[in-house]
Design a protein around this motif. Structure first.
Motif, PDB file in Angstrom:
ATOM      1  N   GLU A 198       2.991   4.512 -12.193  1.00  0.00           N
ATOM      2  CA  GLU A 198       4.117   3.660 -11.832  1.00  0.00           C
ATOM      3  C   GLU A 198       3.761   2.183 -11.628  1.00  0.00           C
ATOM      4  O   GLU A 198       4.635   1.325 -11.692  1.00  0.00           O
ATOM      5  CB  GLU A 198       4.796   4.214 -10.584  1.00  0.00           C
ATOM      6  N   GLY A 199       2.494   1.889 -11.367  1.00  0.00           N
ATOM      7  CA  GLY A 199       2.107   0.492 -11.160  1.00  0.00           C
ATOM      8  C   GLY A 199       2.616  -0.056  -9.829  1.00  0.00           C
ATOM      9  O   GLY A 199       3.300   0.634  -9.080  1.00  0.00           O
ATOM     10  N   ILE A 200       2.239  -1.299  -9.535  1.00  0.00           N
ATOM     11  CA  ILE A 200       2.576  -1.913  -8.249  1.00  0.00           C
ATOM     12  C   ILE A 200       3.120  -3.308  -8.535  1.00  0.00           C
ATOM     13  O   ILE A 200       2.518  -4.064  -9.303  1.00  0.00           O
ATOM     14  CB  ILE A 200       1.307  -2.042  -7.370  1.00  0.00           C
ATOM     15  N   PHE A 212      -1.812   0.459   7.080  1.00  0.00           N
ATOM     16  CA  PHE A 212      -0.423   0.946   7.085  1.00  0.00           C
ATOM     17  C   PHE A 212       0.515   0.207   6.133  1.00  0.00           C
ATOM     18  O   PHE A 212       1.712   0.414   6.179  1.00  0.00           O
ATOM     19  CB  PHE A 212       0.180   0.937   8.499  1.00  0.00           C
ATOM     20  N   TYR A 213      -0.023  -0.675   5.298  1.00  0.00           N
ATOM     21  CA  TYR A 213       0.863  -1.331   4.321  1.00  0.00           C
ATOM     22  C   TYR A 213       1.102  -0.378   3.155  1.00  0.00           C
ATOM     23  O   TYR A 213       0.174   0.194   2.596  1.00  0.00           O
ATOM     24  CB  TYR A 213       0.254  -2.632   3.808  1.00  0.00           C
ATOM     25  N   ARG A 214       2.355  -0.182   2.811  1.00  0.00           N
ATOM     26  CA  ARG A 214       2.700   0.672   1.674  1.00  0.00           C
ATOM     27  C   ARG A 214       3.663  -0.067   0.774  1.00  0.00           C
ATOM     28  O   ARG A 214       4.618  -0.684   1.262  1.00  0.00           O
ATOM     29  CB  ARG A 214       3.376   1.960   2.159  1.00  0.00           C
ATOM     30  N   ALA A 215       3.431   0.000  -0.545  1.00  0.00           N
ATOM     31  CA  ALA A 215       4.333  -0.671  -1.476  1.00  0.00           C
ATOM     32  C   ALA A 215       5.680   0.044  -1.475  1.00  0.00           C
ATOM     33  O   ALA A 215       6.729  -0.575  -1.588  1.00  0.00           O
ATOM     34  CB  ALA A 215       3.729  -0.683  -2.878  1.00  0.00           C
ATOM     35  N   GLY A 227      -1.356   5.595   4.576  1.00  0.00           N
ATOM     36  CA  GLY A 227      -1.304   4.129   4.546  1.00  0.00           C
ATOM     37  C   GLY A 227      -2.619   3.491   4.956  1.00  0.00           C
ATOM     38  O   GLY A 227      -2.702   2.281   5.134  1.00  0.00           O
ATOM     39  N   LEU A 228      -3.674   4.317   5.106  1.00  0.00           N
ATOM     40  CA  LEU A 228      -4.968   3.779   5.558  1.00  0.00           C
ATOM     41  C   LEU A 228      -6.043   3.821   4.471  1.00  0.00           C
ATOM     42  O   LEU A 228      -7.102   3.217   4.621  1.00  0.00           O
ATOM     43  CB  LEU A 228      -5.467   4.553   6.781  1.00  0.00           C
ATOM     44  N   GLY A 229      -5.779   4.547   3.386  1.00  0.00           N
ATOM     45  CA  GLY A 229      -6.803   4.778   2.360  1.00  0.00           C
ATOM     46  C   GLY A 229      -7.442   3.508   1.831  1.00  0.00           C
ATOM     47  O   GLY A 229      -8.675   3.395   1.773  1.00  0.00           O
TER      48      GLY A 229
HETATM   49  P1  ADP Z   1      -1.296   5.782   1.091  1.00  0.00           P
HETATM   50  O1  ADP Z   1      -1.827   6.778   2.041  1.00  0.00           O
HETATM   51  O2  ADP Z   1       0.109   5.351   1.381  1.00  0.00           O
HETATM   52  O3  ADP Z   1      -1.519   6.149  -0.346  1.00  0.00           O
HETATM   53  P2  ADP Z   1      -3.255   3.619   0.661  1.00  0.00           P
HETATM   54  O4  ADP Z   1      -3.828   2.650   1.650  1.00  0.00           O
HETATM   55  O5  ADP Z   1      -4.190   4.500  -0.068  1.00  0.00           O
HETATM   56  O6  ADP Z   1      -2.157   4.450   1.452  1.00  0.00           O
HETATM   57  O7  ADP Z   1      -2.410   2.785  -0.384  1.00  0.00           O
HETATM   58  C1  ADP Z   1      -1.492   1.819   0.079  1.00  0.00           C
HETATM   59  C2  ADP Z   1      -0.304   1.710  -0.873  1.00  0.00           C
HETATM   60  O8  ADP Z   1      -0.746   1.189  -2.127  1.00  0.00           O
HETATM   61  C3  ADP Z   1       0.346   3.038  -1.217  1.00  0.00           C
HETATM   62  O9  ADP Z   1       1.311   3.400  -0.259  1.00  0.00           O
HETATM   63  C4  ADP Z   1       0.975   2.743  -2.572  1.00  0.00           C
HETATM   64  O10 ADP Z   1       2.225   2.126  -2.389  1.00  0.00           O
HETATM   65  C5  ADP Z   1       0.027   1.728  -3.187  1.00  0.00           C
HETATM   66  N1  ADP Z   1      -0.932   2.314  -4.171  1.00  0.00           N
HETATM   67  C6  ADP Z   1      -2.216   2.655  -3.946  1.00  0.00           C
HETATM   68  N2  ADP Z   1      -2.797   3.110  -5.065  1.00  0.00           N
HETATM   69  C7  ADP Z   1      -1.869   3.067  -6.038  1.00  0.00           C
HETATM   70  C8  ADP Z   1      -1.844   3.395  -7.448  1.00  0.00           C
HETATM   71  N3  ADP Z   1      -2.927   3.887  -8.084  1.00  0.00           N
HETATM   72  N4  ADP Z   1      -0.675   3.201  -8.122  1.00  0.00           N
HETATM   73  C9  ADP Z   1       0.424   2.704  -7.488  1.00  0.00           C
HETATM   74  N5  ADP Z   1       0.461   2.373  -6.171  1.00  0.00           N
HETATM   75  C10 ADP Z   1      -0.661   2.542  -5.460  1.00  0.00           C
END
Ligand code: ADP
Length: 263
Positions: A198-200, A212-215, A227-229
């Motif tokens: 899906e891209g960002i 905790f930032y999530r797109a 949201g911590l990965g």
């Molecule tokens: P989460 O646990 O929400 O996946 P992350 O910190 O790993 O938390 O990622 C933060 C946000 O980055 C995600 O919520 C998602 O919106 C976006 N994101 C991360 N990796 C990808 C990806 N490969 N493609 C699209 N969006 C991504």
């Protein structure tokens, strides 16, 4: 731009006059505000599944007591919520650990290719369940000074995200290349994880590694994200004096690249 507030420390000098020291309070204030936000976020993230659990416990004690089908359905949801809390706590502990260790540079040399093979083996099942094929391209061995567990975590977080947001029936490419990066002092390794999902949107990119930032808040939660990965990934890469680069195009896919010094 914001105002700068200074704390002025006045020390009388022997003889005549005083010495003045200026401390930038806006930075200190900012650090306090960030900590307050973090605590508020953690509390909220933990309270949401806990509220759901308490609600279902009430239902199980009352209305659903004599309905086995409803009971099973509620227990399944409760299991999912408890799993989410468990994952959140595990991620918080990892984050706390890597933040605390940030100034200690790892001294042991580890083979990143072996670690990537391990991460791919661990996640192959999850990927297959989502119809995603994992493809690893790498030389036989690439040794870098690193903490093996932490590099494994970087690889797993990036590959997991690529599987989660990369779309079913698609491929995730993991590539490891020996390279040379002047900014990292010469020999380096480039690890990239590419998905075709899906891209960002560009506006989210600069903030993606914040805690905790999530797109897409709804989508991350639906996928069980904490949201911590990426915050964990960023801190581990910093600890290794490396670089993290995120490239993405909405609707086409994303590439997360980690550069680590190999010298
Ligand atoms: P989460 O646990 O929400 O996946 P992350 O910190 O790993 O938390 O990622 C933060 C946000 O980055 C995600 O919520 C998602 O919106 C976006 N994101 C991360 N990796 C990808 C990806 N490969 N493609 C699209 N969006 C991504």
């Amino acid at each position: 731009s914001r105002d700068t507030i200074y704390r002025v420390l006045v020390t009388p000098l022997a003889g005549e006059g005083v010495s003045l020291a200026f401390e930038d309070m806006s930075e200190i204030e900012q650090a306090h505000a960030m900590r307050r936000d973090f605590v508020a976020n953690v509390s909220h993230e933990l309270r949401t599944p806990l509220t759901a659990l308490l609600g279902f416990i009430e239902t199980l004690k009352g209305a659903a007591r004599d309905d086995p089908a409803a009971r099973l359905r509620f227990l399944t949801i409760m299991e999912r919520e408890a799993t989410r809390m468990n994952r959140l706590i595990a991620d918080l502990l990892s984050l706390g650990k890597v933040e605390a260790e940030e100034r200690v540079r790892p001294s042991q040399r580890v083979d990143v290719v072996g670690l990537a093979q391990g991460a791919v083996a661990t996640l192959r099942g999850v990927a297959a369940a989502g119809g995603v094929d994992l493809a690893l391209t790498a030389p036989e061995r690439v040794e870098v000074p690193a903490d093996a567990d932490q590099i494994t975590q970087v690889l797993q977080n990036l590959i997991e995200n690529a599987i989660k947001y990369g779309g079913a029936g698609k491929r995730v490419d993991i590539e490891i290349v020996r390279t040379d990066v002047a900014a990292l002092g010469g020999p380096a390794v480039r690890i990239s994880v590419t998905d075709f999902g899906e891209g960002i949107a560009a506006i989210h990119l600069p903030r993606l590694t914040e805690r905790f930032y999530r797109a897409d808040d709804h989508r991350s939660r639906e996928k069980g994200g904490t949201g911590l990965g990426l915050a964990i990934v960023k801190h581990i890469v910093q600890r290794h004096r490396g670089r993290l680069k995120i490239e993405s195009e909405k609707g086409k896919g994303s590439r997360f690249t980690v550069l680590l010094p190999a010298g």
